[in-house]
Design an enzyme around this catalytic site. Structure first.
Site: not given
Length: 440
Positions: A254-255, A259, A274, A318, A371
């Protein structure tokens, strides 16, 4: 020392010295630029304006490294001549100033020669002086003869992107990498009202965009927690859940929390996971500033092993990736990541995806994103997941969910952004996102 305090006479040399150390740490020690920056002791002695120039100088050198090395090599009298690493880096910094930053020749050349002396490279003073002065004289001809996008792109990335996206889109990607990325912002409230306060332009996907530059913390609304910095492409995945009021969500890896903030702002009770306690501490600070801390619980854990107490309605993954979609923001990525890294990360992504499925209630929604521009970290992951986990089905993303930008969507209903998209407005990061639902 403040911006108004006159810099000492040797501040220019000190600035280039810090830049030289940073460049060495990135290229020789393979330390990510942001980590090298945070760990630099020399930066603390520089005035704010000199720190800003140092960052610009190193980032430009990394962004244009292919062109710079090509230009330097063309100046050497012996074909294929190899230079000492420190001499090469001094020349690289000097060339970046002369070719791309508009630094006066006397300043760029003189400080490069002085830096060579300071680093005990006296025998190379004449060579450095001669090469840089010639680069200055022949600047326009050198740049006109170069294929900038191709030179600044490592071969493995160029070949991978050309195979995946074709030559035209690959060209668009690498040309976008040549410019500094703009500043994109996600807001909690009325984007139209914030656009006026921030002097920003609304994008079709819902983000606001400003020209890069200045201190983010000094912009209107930062202290009151009205918004956060987040690339337009990175803001898309969390929006694919829609309204999450009264629902439970997990944000894996998450970090630093962009988001997580989106999920909480959409009404969810979020568990942010995380493996880095340091990065989670930063996430916690961000949630406090945004007044979202009450909706977010944090857990330090390895997401490939952690299990929630009960299944949830939504999982956002992510996943850690090669980050090849963020090269315009992080030009060091092109120099640090390899094909082997992609293969290693793809295995981790697969493990995380399977774990994420197990965290969902029947009927729950999973959004997977990276990404990365590499299909091994995007489309291929979903193909493999659907084969191994038949209870998961694709929920195609619709054009209205991406501001009508149909070219961001694949035939399978995935989101596939590239830096070549929205090129006239400054481009966007490369991103992949897929939305799936777990059946009963």
């Amino acid at each position: 020392m403040t911006d108004e305090t006159p810099a000492p006479a040797d501040s220019a040399l000190a600035t280039r010295g810090v830049a030289l150390d940073l460049l060495f740490n990135v290229l020789a020690k393979r330390v990510p630029f942001d980590d090298a920056w945070e760990g630099s002791r020399g930066l603390r002695a520089l005035a704010p304006r000199d720190r800003a120039f140092t960052r610009l100088l190193v980032a430009t050198t990394l962004r244009r490294l292919g062109q710079i090395d090509d230009a330097i090599q063309s100046m050497l009298t012996k074909q294929g001549q190899q230079l000492k690493a420190v001499v090469q880096d001094i020349l690289r910094l000097g060339a970046a100033q002369l070719l791309f930053l508009g630094t006066p020749a006397h300043a760029a050349v003189d400080t490069a020669v002085e830096l060579a002396v300071a680093r005990r490279q006296h025998p190379y003073k004449g060579l450095i002086n001669a090469i840089l002065r010639r680069l200055d004289r022949e600047r326009d001809a050198i740049l006109a003869a170069q294929d900038a996008g191709r030179l600044n792109t490592p071969d493995w990335l160029w070949l991978s992107w050309r195979k995946t996206y074709g030559t035209a889109l690959t060209r668009a990607i690498v040309e976008t990498h040549l410019a500094e990325a703009p500043l994109d912002i996600t807001v909690k409230g009325d984007a139209g009202a914030w656009a006026g306060r921030l002097e920003a332009v609304p994008l079709p996907t819902g983000s606001l965009r400003r020209t890069a530059g200045g201190q983010v913390t000094e912009l209107s609304g930062f202290d009151e927690g009205g918004w956060w910095v987040q690339d337009a492409a990175a803001a898309i995945p969390a929006r694919l859940f829609g309204n999450l009021t009264g629902r439970t969500a997990i944000d894996l890896c998450a970090a630093p929390g962009g988001k997580t903030a989106q999920l909480a702002a959409a009404g969810a009770q979020v568990t942010a996971v995380d493996r880095s306690d340091r990065r989670l501490a930063r996430l916690t600070e961000n949630m406090a500033r945004l007044d979202l801390a009450g909706q977010v619980a944090t857990i330090v854990a390895d997401a490939t092993e952690w299990r929630p107490a009960a299944p949830v309605d939504a999982v956002l993954l992510d996943a850690p990736c090669s980050a090849t979609g963020t090269i315009r923001r992080h030009p060091d990525v092109a120099r640090l990541k390899t094909e082997e890294d992609v293969e290693k990360l793809a295995r981790i992504q697969s493990r995380l995806l399977y774990r994420a499925v197990d965290m969902l209630k029947p009927g729950g929604t999973l959004v997977y994103c990276t990404c990365s521009l590499q299909p091994e970290e995007g489309e291929n992951q979903i193909t493999n997941l659907l084969y191994r986990r038949p209870e998961m089905v694709i929920e195609p993303v619709t054009p209205d969910e991406v501001g009508g930008l149909t070219d961001l969507l694949t035939g399978d209903g995935f989101v596939r952004c590239t830096p070549g998209h929205l090129a006239e407005q400054g481009g966007m990061d490369g991103f992949f996102a897929a939305r799936l639902r777990r059946t009963g």
